[in-house]
Scaffold this active site. Sequence first.
Site: not given
Length: 798
Positions: A94, A270, A273
């Site tokens: 991600s 979070d 990221h």
Amino acid sequence: MAALAYTGGKREINYYFSVRSAKALALGAVLLLTACHAASRRYRGGDTCEYLLSSGRFLGEKVWQPHSCMMHKYKNSEAKSCLIDKHIVFIGDSRIRQLFYSFIKLINPQVKEEGNKHGNIPFEDKSASIKVDFLWYPEVNGSMRQRIKSWTEGSVAKPHIIVVGAATWSIKIHNGSNEALAQYKINITSIAPLLEKLAKSSDVYWVLQDPVYEDMLSESRKMITNEKIDAYNEAAVRILNSSSRNSKAKVKVFSVSKLIAQETIMKSADGLHLPESSRDTNAMILMNVYCNKIMKPIDGSCCQPQPPLTLIQKMAFCFFTLSIIGYLIISLIHRNNYRKNKSCTDLESGEEKKPSISTPNVSTLEMLLHCFCKLGLIMTYFYLCDRANLFMKENKFYTHSSFFIPIVYILVLGVFYTENTKETKVLNREQTDEWKGWMQLVILIYHISGASTFLPVYMHIRVLVAAYLFQTGYGHFSYFWIKGDFGVYRVCQVLFRLNFLVVVLCIVMDRPYQFYYFVPLVTVWFMIIYVTLAMWPQIVQKKANGNCLWHFGLLLKLISLLTCIYFLSYSQGTFEKIFSFWPLSKCFELNGNVYEWWFRWKLDRYVVFHGMLFAFIYLALQKRQMISEGKGDPLFSNRVSNVLLFISVVSFLTYSIWASSCKNKTECNELHPSVSVVQILAFILIRNIPGYVRSVYSSFFAWFGKISLELFICQYHIWLAADTKGILVLIPGYPMFNVLVSTFIFVCVAHEISQITNDLAQIVVPKDNSTLLKRLLCIAGFFSGLHLFSAIQDQSRH
């Protein structure tokens, strides 16, 4: 006592620190710094791409500064031009997906982050045939290896750029176990040779893992600690570096993201990221690494190779080399002759023999070669600073303190060196030198601090540039009006002093004449003033004193000039046609057109006329003894002086308020040509109406004023960098100390060039008309040859 201490302090400074000793110190500093930087690049490597990928710091909160080089901010059109017909692939988890989105937004800002988060995401820009793919491989495993291996087979088209990286999923799935780390090492070891094989024909980047903000991680990610991430990164770097030692191809490790994340991960949503601004910075770094060598932006020195020497530059190098050799030979010959002819006592007569006197031709030749010898060494420094990849360059970053604090410093120094003027006339020579000096210092601080982004400062600096042109109109009009000297010698002297350094820099630095816009501007305005006053009928003060009607004749000339200026300012087509004719086009074109020249000329189109008109009115009042210029006397009667001072102060402040309230540069620039004279005239009256203020000046500012032209031109390459887009870095890691050292060297070089120009002006532009004509023919031949070689050079480039 205070006055004695003040005078004694200045005397001590001037005694122990002369200009000559300062130049010797500057020369020593240049030689030492050159040796240090050359040694550093020899033993530590000078690849700015490695610096861009591995090191840097934040300027403020969002501006990333790579170590030692400048990063260009790519626009969408530039990104498309660079990546046309290219295929780029991002492989990983991600975090790599976020980098993928930031990268494609540089190509198309309208792209939205949508689609399957745990799947492949394609992107294509059909207008430029650009394909960018994200491939979802959250772990370094057999599946990732198989995908990479498929590109190494001959039948499959290889991507031009491959960006790969993963680790956090391995830590998460296996709960941070040591067995998972061991398997990660095995998998990277098997993938490394495949990446190296791809690196032979593609750009391959391995992205190291960014740190996390452990306090913000969810329960399912608590095992992803910075300690584990460091262990995985260390394993990846060790294996990739170990493997690359046995291969010419090299996988580039993208480690700078770690440094960026360390400063910004606290703003993460979070804890895992990166915030959007940090991702955008990483994407811009990738774009610079790949595109700078293709697009070659002026303000993107990272990853750019040193530009090859042009034919004209090679010829200039040979000329300066021969000048140095010639000067050394002549110096040795003169030294030997001096020793042979040295005075000695005749044993028989008891008298001293007189040494032979050198002929004037030999001394002139020696002086000429001496000037070119010094100039050649100085031009070498210019080239090393702004064309060779020896010294470092960094981007500008504006803060209010970086501009206003130095302004306060120079103001204090200027007041410290206050002295009495030799004469008390309005705008006397010492006062105009002082005016040029403090204006030039403010402009230099404006340039190095990047203050053009702050509109109020920009508008006030525009007034300072206009004030220079005002002085051009005032000074040249006063000379021609009083002296009546319209001879060729005067014109050639002015043109030589204005243009000599710029012509040399155009040759050595491979830049067009219009690039140094202020010199063409002043040169053209000087010729306009000369033609206006020299054309029939020639009206000078001596003639006008005999008949007042001549004053009206001069006013008609000035009105005609104003009409021409007004017409050209609103007829861009006519203006461009005039300056598009050869050979004017060779001087005034920039990037293939004369628009930049028209814009610069139009921006201050009336201020030279205002300077001429002010000079005419002032000299007329002076001739009729309507003003008092005695020491300590106010310029007018007390009542008139007080009224004019009040109006001047109000006008000065009113302009500043208006300039500070402008909404945008376009709106301000439209009104600037008509209103800039308000603040200029207000300053002149405030500076000259009180007798005491007119009777003193700052010798500190006046010293800089005498070399203001050289300071303005030299800053382009040996104080700033990348043609003024960045800052020259002689001492990396210490910004304030670097500015002090580079400024000291820069001022010494500017002063030396001023002296060289003055010496050469006496030789190249003699007073004898027949000799001057021959020199002009030689100069015409030189420029014809320069044009010929320039045409050959342009043809070879195309």
